[in-house]
Design a protein around this motif. Structure first.
Motif, short mmCIF file in Angstrom:
data_model
loop_
_atom_site.label_atom_id
_atom_site.label_comp_id
_atom_site.label_asym_id
_atom_site.label_seq_id
_atom_site.Cartn_x
_atom_site.Cartn_y
_atom_site.Cartn_z
N PRO A 52 0.82 -1.22 0.00
CA PRO A 52 0.00 0.00 0.00
C PRO A 52 0.85 1.26 0.00
O PRO A 52 1.84 1.36 0.72
CB PRO A 52 -0.80 -0.12 1.30
N GLY A 53 0.49 2.20 -0.85
CA GLY A 53 1.20 3.47 -0.90
C GLY A 53 2.43 3.48 -1.77
O GLY A 53 3.07 4.52 -1.94
N ASN A 54 2.80 2.32 -2.32
CA ASN A 54 3.99 2.23 -3.17
C ASN A 54 3.55 2.42 -4.62
O ASN A 54 2.96 1.52 -5.23
CB ASN A 54 4.66 0.87 -2.98
N SER A 55 3.83 3.58 -5.18
CA SER A 55 3.35 3.88 -6.54
C SER A 55 4.11 3.11 -7.61
O SER A 55 3.56 2.79 -8.66
CB SER A 55 3.47 5.38 -6.81
N GLU A 56 5.39 2.78 -7.34
CA GLU A 56 6.19 2.07 -8.34
C GLU A 56 5.92 0.57 -8.32
O GLU A 56 5.78 -0.06 -9.37
CB GLU A 56 7.68 2.33 -8.11
N PHE A 57 5.85 0.01 -7.11
CA PHE A 57 5.61 -1.43 -6.98
C PHE A 57 4.47 -1.68 -5.98
O PHE A 57 4.70 -2.11 -4.86
CB PHE A 57 6.88 -2.16 -6.50
N PRO A 58 3.22 -1.41 -6.38
CA PRO A 58 2.10 -1.62 -5.47
C PRO A 58 1.82 -3.09 -5.19
O PRO A 58 1.08 -3.42 -4.27
CB PRO A 58 0.92 -0.97 -6.19
N GLY A 59 2.44 -3.97 -5.98
CA GLY A 59 2.26 -5.40 -5.78
C GLY A 59 1.91 -6.10 -7.08
O GLY A 59 0.91 -5.75 -7.72
N PHE A 60 2.73 -7.06 -7.47
CA PHE A 60 2.48 -7.79 -8.71
C PHE A 60 1.13 -8.50 -8.63
O PHE A 60 0.31 -8.39 -9.56
CB PHE A 60 3.60 -8.81 -8.93
N CYS A 61 0.88 -9.22 -7.55
CA CYS A 61 -0.39 -9.95 -7.41
C CYS A 61 -1.57 -8.98 -7.36
O CYS A 61 -2.61 -9.22 -7.98
CB CYS A 61 -0.36 -10.81 -6.15
N TYR A 62 -1.38 -7.89 -6.64
CA TYR A 62 -2.43 -6.88 -6.56
C TYR A 62 -2.73 -6.29 -7.94
O TYR A 62 -3.90 -6.12 -8.32
CB TYR A 62 -2.03 -5.77 -5.60
N GLU A 63 -1.70 -5.99 -8.70
CA GLU A 63 -1.90 -5.39 -10.02
C GLU A 63 -2.63 -6.35 -10.96
O GLU A 63 -3.46 -5.93 -11.77
CB GLU A 63 -0.57 -4.94 -10.62
N ILE A 64 -2.32 -7.64 -10.89
CA ILE A 64 -3.04 -8.61 -11.71
C ILE A 64 -4.51 -8.66 -11.30
O ILE A 64 -5.41 -8.67 -12.15
CB ILE A 64 -2.39 -10.01 -11.61
N ALA A 65 -4.76 -8.70 -9.99
CA ALA A 65 -6.15 -8.72 -9.51
C ALA A 65 -6.89 -7.45 -9.95
O ALA A 65 -8.07 -7.50 -10.33
CB ALA A 65 -6.17 -8.85 -7.99
N ARG A 66 -6.20 -6.32 -9.92
CA ARG A 66 -6.82 -5.06 -10.34
C ARG A 66 -7.13 -5.07 -11.83
O ARG A 66 -8.20 -4.59 -12.26
CB ARG A 66 -5.88 -3.89 -10.00
N GLU A 67 -6.22 -5.62 -12.64
CA GLU A 67 -6.47 -5.75 -14.07
C GLU A 67 -7.69 -6.63 -14.34
O GLU A 67 -8.52 -6.32 -15.19
CB GLU A 67 -5.24 -6.34 -14.77
N PHE A 68 -7.78 -7.75 -13.62
CA PHE A 68 -8.92 -8.63 -13.80
C PHE A 68 -10.21 -7.94 -13.40
O PHE A 68 -11.23 -8.02 -14.10
CB PHE A 68 -8.74 -9.92 -13.00
N ALA A 69 -10.19 -7.25 -12.26
CA ALA A 69 -11.38 -6.54 -11.81
C ALA A 69 -11.83 -5.53 -12.87
O ALA A 69 -13.02 -5.43 -13.20
CB ALA A 69 -11.11 -5.83 -10.49
N GLY A 70 -10.87 -4.80 -13.43
CA GLY A 70 -11.20 -3.83 -14.47
C GLY A 70 -11.81 -4.46 -15.70
O GLY A 70 -12.71 -3.90 -16.32
N SER A 71 -11.32 -5.66 -16.05
CA SER A 71 -11.86 -6.36 -17.23
C SER A 71 -13.30 -6.77 -17.03
O SER A 71 -14.02 -7.00 -18.00
CB SER A 71 -11.01 -7.60 -17.53
N GLN A 72 -13.74 -6.86 -15.76
CA GLN A 72 -15.12 -7.23 -15.45
C GLN A 72 -15.95 -6.03 -14.99
O GLN A 72 -17.06 -6.20 -14.48
CB GLN A 72 -15.12 -8.30 -14.33
N ASP A 73 -15.40 -4.83 -15.20
CA ASP A 73 -16.07 -3.59 -14.78
C ASP A 73 -16.37 -3.58 -13.28
O ASP A 73 -17.44 -3.15 -12.84
CB ASP A 73 -17.38 -3.37 -15.57
N LEU A 74 -15.41 -4.07 -12.51
CA LEU A 74 -15.55 -4.12 -11.06
C LEU A 74 -14.54 -3.20 -10.39
O LEU A 74 -13.44 -3.01 -10.90
CB LEU A 74 -15.33 -5.56 -10.55
#
Length: 319
Positions: A52-74
């Motif tokens: 949390p709060g790390n703009s450069e490396f917020p988390g590889f797993c988190y970023e994948i989950a965020r991409e998936f959420a976005g693909s489902q309009d969530l």
């Protein structure tokens, strides 16, 4: 009158049981879409998982989950998990993992194993192998070089079983040593409690087992090498390559030596076994996402090398 009361009581009990059963079940994709939010569990302990709060490396797993959420309009909401063991706690009926009553997805570094696949559904996102790591001046080239040495692992993690299996296959004797921290250094638990360390054979590999759920940092295990608390530790290749990419000081302290067993496996996100629609949708999306420039860019940023080059390293690890 008594019959009517009994019937009403039975109906009420049935309704309560129904509501209770629905509450206990994990939410599948249609319910998640109605909610509009993908609930993600993540440990805030690593820039590969969630930072949390790390703009450069917020988390590889988190970023994948965020991409998936976005693909489902969530939208995405993260529930912080304090320990790795929290993922595996069972519900009261012992039929499911209790955390899935609160979240939809584990955004985590989960090594795919047959035992874990019986507990939850696993959707791989990267190839991985377990690597033995030593001091920068270490010249160990094979498991037999571990005889009489100390190797740190966290008890119950997949690394422990992988290492035990590899040692057994080569008929290399080893001993499990329950360990703890004393003054910031790893020591046998007997010594931490004021007792005396039991003797060991000079040819035995000593596996120092740290308590499950113990929080660690990027520099914890390398720091133990510099303290001479242990001689080696085991790391998954995905985490290790990331750590070497982001920390210049780490490169001067440690040296990746060789894969523990030579097998290449996978790391995965986790979903409940009770949510087939979510799991199937995530699996199809992940298969496609791993072929995109967005995934390659993500790997490059976190590992410092292309995914193809990373795979070449772990499949034919250079000495």
């Amino acid at each position: 009158m008594r019959t009517d009361i009994s019937q009403k009581t039975a109906i009420l009990s049935l309704l309560l049981l129904t509501f209770s059963t629905v509450w206990l079940l994990a939410a599948d994709l249609p319910e998640i879409r109605r909610r509009g939010v993908l609930r993600v569990a993540a440990r805030p302990v690593s820039t590969l998982i969630f930072s949390p709060g790390n703009s450069e490396f917020p988390g590889f797993c988190y970023e994948i989950a965020r991409e998936f959420a976005g693909s489902q309009d969530l939208e995405i909401a993260v529930q912080l998990v304090n320990s790795f063991g929290a993922y595996w706690q069972h519900s009261d009926d012992n039929r499911s993992l209790s955390l899935f009553q609160e979240v939809d997805l584990y955004a985590e570094i989960l090594t795919v194993t047959s035992d874990r696949q019986e507990l939850l559904s696993m959707v791989p996102y990267v190839d991985n192998t377990e690597i033995l790591v030593g001091r920068a001046d270490s010249r160990a080239t094979e498991l037999s070089d571990l005889r009489g040495k100390r190797v740190a692992v966290i008890e119950g993690m997949s690394f422990q079983q992988v290492l035990e299996d590899a040692l057994s296959q080569q008929e290399i004797a080893y001993r499990l040593v329950p360990a703890a921290l004393k003054g910031g250094a790893i020591v046998p638990r007997d010594r931490a409690q004021g007792g005396h360390e039991q003797g060991q054979g000079v040819e035995e590999v000593q596996l120092f087992l740290l308590p499950p759920g113990m929080p660690t940092t990027l520099m914890f295990f390398p720091g133990q090498l510099t303290l001479d608390s242990v001689d080696f530790f085991v790391a998954d290749s995905f985490s290790l390559f990331h750590q070497l990419n982001v920390s210049q000081s780490l490169r001067s302290l440690v040296r990746p030596l060789f894969p523990v067993n030579g097998a290449v496996g996978e790391l995965a996100l986790g979903t409940s076994s009770d949510t087939p629609q979510l799991t199937n949708t995530l699996s199809r999306w992940m298969t496609e996402f791993r072929t995109t420039a967005a995934y390659e860019s993500l790997v490059q940023r976190y590992l410092g090398i292309s995914y193809d080059r990373y795979c070449a390293f772990i499949e034919d690890f250079p000495q």
